[in-house]
Write a protein that holds these residues in place. Structure first.
Motif, PDB file in Angstrom:
ATOM      1  N   VAL A  49       0.946  -1.083  -0.046  1.00  0.00           N
ATOM      2  CA  VAL A  49      -0.184  -0.159   0.069  1.00  0.00           C
ATOM      3  C   VAL A  49       0.762   1.288   0.027  1.00  0.00           C
ATOM      4  N   PRO A  50       0.736   2.039  -0.955  1.00  0.00           N
ATOM      5  CA  PRO A  50       1.541   3.314  -1.065  1.00  0.00           C
ATOM      6  C   PRO A  50       1.811   4.231  -0.056  1.00  0.00           C
ATOM      7  N   LEU A  51       2.753   4.652   0.527  1.00  0.00           N
ATOM      8  CA  LEU A  51       2.891   5.598   1.539  1.00  0.00           C
ATOM      9  C   LEU A  51       2.848   7.001   0.778  1.00  0.00           C
ATOM     10  N   MET A  52       1.856   7.848   1.062  1.00  0.00           N
ATOM     11  CA  MET A  52       1.518   9.015   0.541  1.00  0.00           C
ATOM     12  C   MET A  52       1.580  10.345   1.558  1.00  0.00           C
ATOM     13  N   THR A  53       1.712  11.471   0.920  1.00  0.00           N
ATOM     14  CA  THR A  53       1.517  12.773   1.668  1.00  0.00           C
ATOM     15  C   THR A  53       0.141  13.192   1.712  1.00  0.00           C
ATOM     16  N   VAL A  54      -0.454  13.911   2.291  1.00  0.00           N
ATOM     17  CA  VAL A  54      -1.955  14.629   2.296  1.00  0.00           C
ATOM     18  C   VAL A  54      -1.717  15.186   1.052  1.00  0.00           C
ATOM     19  N   LYS A  55      -0.923  15.849   0.609  1.00  0.00           N
ATOM     20  CA  LYS A  55      -0.836  16.875  -0.386  1.00  0.00           C
ATOM     21  C   LYS A  55      -1.106  15.781  -1.882  1.00  0.00           C
ATOM     22  N   GLN A  56      -0.122  14.784  -1.753  1.00  0.00           N
ATOM     23  CA  GLN A  56      -0.409  13.871  -3.008  1.00  0.00           C
ATOM     24  C   GLN A  56      -1.603  13.180  -3.017  1.00  0.00           C
ATOM     25  N   LEU A  57      -2.150  12.812  -1.919  1.00  0.00           N
ATOM     26  CA  LEU A  57      -3.364  12.202  -1.872  1.00  0.00           C
ATOM     27  C   LEU A  57      -4.707  13.156  -2.377  1.00  0.00           C
ATOM     28  N   LEU A  58      -4.467  14.314  -1.919  1.00  0.00           N
ATOM     29  CA  LEU A  58      -5.337  15.297  -2.354  1.00  0.00           C
ATOM     30  C   LEU A  58      -5.564  15.682  -3.919  1.00  0.00           C
ATOM     31  N   ASP A  59      -4.075  15.811  -4.267  1.00  0.00           N
ATOM     32  CA  ASP A  59      -3.963  16.277  -5.507  1.00  0.00           C
ATOM     33  C   ASP A  59      -4.163  15.150  -6.787  1.00  0.00           C
ATOM     34  N   THR A  60      -3.773  14.118  -6.452  1.00  0.00           N
ATOM     35  CA  THR A  60      -3.517  12.901  -7.395  1.00  0.00           C
ATOM     36  C   THR A  60      -4.373  11.739  -6.974  1.00  0.00           C
ATOM     37  N   GLY A  61      -5.086  11.464  -5.844  1.00  0.00           N
ATOM     38  CA  GLY A  61      -5.764  10.267  -5.495  1.00  0.00           C
ATOM     39  C   GLY A  61      -7.027  10.313  -6.152  1.00  0.00           C
ATOM     40  N   ARG A  62      -7.398   8.857  -6.221  1.00  0.00           N
ATOM     41  CA  ARG A  62      -8.658   8.862  -6.921  1.00  0.00           C
ATOM     42  C   ARG A  62      -9.609   7.972  -5.797  1.00  0.00           C
ATOM     43  N   ASP A  63     -10.888   8.056  -6.261  1.00  0.00           N
ATOM     44  CA  ASP A  63     -11.988   7.480  -5.390  1.00  0.00           C
ATOM     45  C   ASP A  63     -11.576   6.216  -4.967  1.00  0.00           C
ATOM     46  N   ASP A  64     -11.672   5.790  -3.882  1.00  0.00           N
ATOM     47  CA  ASP A  64     -11.480   4.390  -3.378  1.00  0.00           C
ATOM     48  C   ASP A  64     -10.034   3.739  -3.355  1.00  0.00           C
ATOM     49  N   GLN A  65      -9.023   4.820  -3.722  1.00  0.00           N
ATOM     50  CA  GLN A  65      -7.666   4.471  -3.656  1.00  0.00           C
ATOM     51  C   GLN A  65      -7.163   4.162  -2.088  1.00  0.00           C
ATOM     52  N   VAL A  66      -6.622   3.065  -2.148  1.00  0.00           N
ATOM     53  CA  VAL A  66      -5.955   2.585  -0.995  1.00  0.00           C
ATOM     54  C   VAL A  66      -4.591   3.359  -0.803  1.00  0.00           C
ATOM     55  N   ALA A  67      -4.252   3.799   0.603  1.00  0.00           N
ATOM     56  CA  ALA A  67      -3.136   4.495   0.870  1.00  0.00           C
ATOM     57  C   ALA A  67      -2.913   4.398   2.179  1.00  0.00           C
ATOM     58  N   ARG A  68      -1.486   4.943   2.550  1.00  0.00           N
ATOM     59  CA  ARG A  68      -1.001   4.833   4.010  1.00  0.00           C
ATOM     60  C   ARG A  68      -0.374   6.411   4.152  1.00  0.00           C
ATOM     61  N   LEU A  69      -1.001   6.968   5.374  1.00  0.00           N
ATOM     62  CA  LEU A  69      -0.539   8.349   5.708  1.00  0.00           C
ATOM     63  C   LEU A  69       0.238   8.351   6.882  1.00  0.00           C
ATOM     64  N   GLN A  70       1.120   9.077   7.214  1.00  0.00           N
ATOM     65  CA  GLN A  70       1.660   9.290   8.365  1.00  0.00           C
ATOM     66  C   GLN A  70       1.831  10.734   8.750  1.00  0.00           C
ATOM     67  N   GLY A  71       1.520  10.949   9.977  1.00  0.00           N
ATOM     68  CA  GLY A  71       1.496  12.295  10.633  1.00  0.00           C
ATOM     69  C   GLY A  71       0.749  12.146  12.042  1.00  0.00           C
ATOM     70  N   ARG A  72      -0.006  13.296  12.255  1.00  0.00           N
ATOM     71  CA  ARG A  72      -0.510  13.325  13.811  1.00  0.00           C
ATOM     72  C   ARG A  72      -2.112  13.424  13.534  1.00  0.00           C
ATOM     73  N   ILE A  73      -3.078  13.048  14.262  1.00  0.00           N
ATOM     74  CA  ILE A  73      -4.363  13.436  14.360  1.00  0.00           C
ATOM     75  C   ILE A  73      -4.673  14.353  15.273  1.00  0.00           C
ATOM     76  N   VAL A  74      -4.997  15.754  14.773  1.00  0.00           N
ATOM     77  CA  VAL A  74      -4.846  16.979  15.454  1.00  0.00           C
ATOM     78  C   VAL A  74      -5.835  17.236  16.173  1.00  0.00           C
ATOM     79  N   SER A  75      -7.255  17.052  15.661  1.00  0.00           N
ATOM     80  CA  SER A  75      -8.542  17.269  16.553  1.00  0.00           C
ATOM     81  C   SER A  75      -9.520  16.348  15.987  1.00  0.00           C
ATOM     82  N   PHE A  76     -10.439  16.258  16.973  1.00  0.00           N
ATOM     83  CA  PHE A  76     -11.755  15.568  16.910  1.00  0.00           C
ATOM     84  C   PHE A  76     -12.738  16.420  16.577  1.00  0.00           C
ATOM     85  N   GLU A  77     -13.475  16.175  15.351  1.00  0.00           N
ATOM     86  CA  GLU A  77     -14.580  16.940  14.833  1.00  0.00           C
ATOM     87  C   GLU A  77     -15.927  16.554  15.235  1.00  0.00           C
TER      88      GLU A  77
END
Length: 136
Positions: A49-77
């Motif tokens: 499963v490809p490791l992507m950045t948020v920017k890459q996922l938002l810019d080039t990601g397709r609906d239902d694309q599987v991905a891995r993201l690394q970072g922080r969960i900064v708030s609960f909505e």
């Protein structure tokens, strides 16, 4: 005869009541001989499963694309929605309670890896998480 009928009715009511009590043990906090639920294991080896950045996922990601993201969960909505952030941006993520690591808490400072799929629609884009893993 009336005594026997009322005794049988009382016994049936008690049996029914006992069945209901056994079927609905909510709120019981005493000892139990029931088998304990075992938390499912998690695979920790290599992944395709490809490791992507948020920017890459938002810019080039397709609906239902599987991905891995690394970072922080900064708030609960609310309603299982969180804001996830890496060095390139932020995205709304949906995380079910059972997808968090069992027995561990996750703070806004803790680095995590999220595995899931992109839900890209006309009105909203979010990442639906299947697994949260704590990173060192």
């Amino acid at each position: 005869m009336r005594y026997i009928a009322s005794t049988l009715a009382a016994a049936a009511a008690m049996a029914l009541g006992a069945t209901v009590a056994i079927a609905q043990p909510s709120g019981y906090t005493g000892p139990s001989n029931a088998p304990k639920a075992v938390a499912p294991g998690t695979y920790t080896g290599p992944s395709n499963v490809p490791l992507m950045t948020v920017k890459q996922l938002l810019d080039t990601g397709r609906d239902d694309q599987v991905a891995r993201l690394q970072g922080r969960i900064v708030s609960f909505e609310g309603d299982e929605r969180y804001i996830f952030e890496d060095a390139t941006g932020r995205i709304t993520v949906e995380i079910d309670n059972e997808d968090f690591p069992p027995g561990q808490t996750v703070s806004a400072e803790q680095r995590v890896e999220l595995v899931g799929e992109l839900d890209k629609g006309l009105r909203k884009t979010e990442f639906e998480v299947d697994r949260v893993t704590l990173l060192p």
